[in-house]
Design a protein around this motif. Structure first.
Motif, PDB file in Angstrom:
ATOM      1  N   ALA A 103       0.846  -1.189   0.000  1.00 41.44           N
ATOM      2  CA  ALA A 103       0.000   0.000   0.000  1.00 41.44           C
ATOM      3  C   ALA A 103       0.884   1.243   0.000  1.00 41.44           C
ATOM      4  CB  ALA A 103      -0.908   0.011   1.234  1.00 41.44           C
ATOM      5  N   SER A 104       0.364   2.301  -0.579  1.00 40.81           N
ATOM      6  CA  SER A 104       1.093   3.572  -0.549  1.00 40.81           C
ATOM      7  C   SER A 104       0.097   4.728  -0.596  1.00 40.81           C
ATOM      8  CB  SER A 104       2.082   3.683  -1.718  1.00 40.81           C
ATOM      9  OG  SER A 104       1.387   3.735  -2.946  1.00 40.81           O
ATOM     10  N   ALA A 105       0.567   5.865  -0.137  1.00 43.55           N
ATOM     11  CA  ALA A 105      -0.243   7.082  -0.156  1.00 43.55           C
ATOM     12  C   ALA A 105       0.673   8.271  -0.427  1.00 43.55           C
ATOM     13  CB  ALA A 105      -0.952   7.272   1.188  1.00 43.55           C
ATOM     14  N   ALA A 106       0.153   9.230  -1.188  1.00 45.36           N
ATOM     15  CA  ALA A 106       0.864  10.484  -1.427  1.00 45.36           C
ATOM     16  C   ALA A 106      -0.170  11.606  -1.361  1.00 45.36           C
ATOM     17  CB  ALA A 106       1.560  10.477  -2.785  1.00 45.36           C
ATOM     18  N   TRP A 107       0.159  12.620  -0.591  1.00 45.96           N
ATOM     19  CA  TRP A 107      -0.752  13.750  -0.416  1.00 45.96           C
ATOM     20  C   TRP A 107      -0.014  15.020  -0.790  1.00 45.96           C
ATOM     21  CZ3 TRP A 107      -3.268  15.321   4.877  1.00 45.96           C
ATOM     22  CH2 TRP A 107      -4.346  16.192   4.641  1.00 45.96           C
TER      23      TRP A 107
END
Length: 170
Positions: A103-107
């Motif tokens: 999983a990954s997230a970028a904001w």
């Protein structure tokens, strides 16, 4: 000899959301011989031609099959936030199966000048026939598994001419 079959399909959705699914089948094979080409009934070590040794180094002995299926989803639930998640199942004919997640997230904030990001991933790798059965192989090798994560921040300064990045990996 290595044979591969791969199938993948990707579907796009609103706002750049994507779903990808796929499958792969890999087969590795080679001729199985006992150590240094000596057959049963040979007393002691047999002299081996250099060409035979080089052949065994280049072409591993033994066989392996790995079948995999996977799915990955990428969504942008709100403007500037991208989330990715995936799952993969690997089935090795000699070492069994493993289910892996990632999983990954970028904001992106401040019009993209600041980006906060994080990811998590798992891995599984079975030894190849070369690693197990070649002249320098080790038939006692076991599969490797790994887990890792990272988090970081990226900041653009001076109208994008300077980019500062800080990351932590584990």
């Amino acid at each position: 000899c290595m044979k591969q079959m791969r199938r993948a399909h990707e579907v796009g959705g609103p706002g750049g959301d994507r779903l990808a699914i796929g499958a792969a089948d890999e087969r590795l094979s080679g001729e199985v011989k006992d150590d240094l080409g000596c057959g049963p009934g040979h007393a002691g070590r047999q002299r081996v031609a250099l060409a035979d040794v080089l052949q065994d180094m280049i072409h591993p002995r033994g066989k392996a099959e790995l079948t995999s299926v996977y799915g990955q989803l990428s969504v942008e639930p709100v403007d500037g936030l991208t989330l990715n998640g995936g799952v993969r199942y690997d089935d090795h004919d000699s070492f069994g199966g493993a289910t892996l997640f990632g999983a990954s997230a970028a904001w992106a904030l401040n019009g993209g000048a600041t980006v906060l990001r994080a990811s998590y991933g798992e891995g599984f790798k079975a030894p190849t026939p070369y690693q197990l059965f070649s002249l320098y192989g080790n038939s006692a090798l076991k599969p490797e598994s790994a887990r890792g994560w990272d988090a970081g921040v990226q900041q653009r300064l001076l109208d994008g001419r300077v980019l500062l990045t800080a990351n932590y990996f584990s």
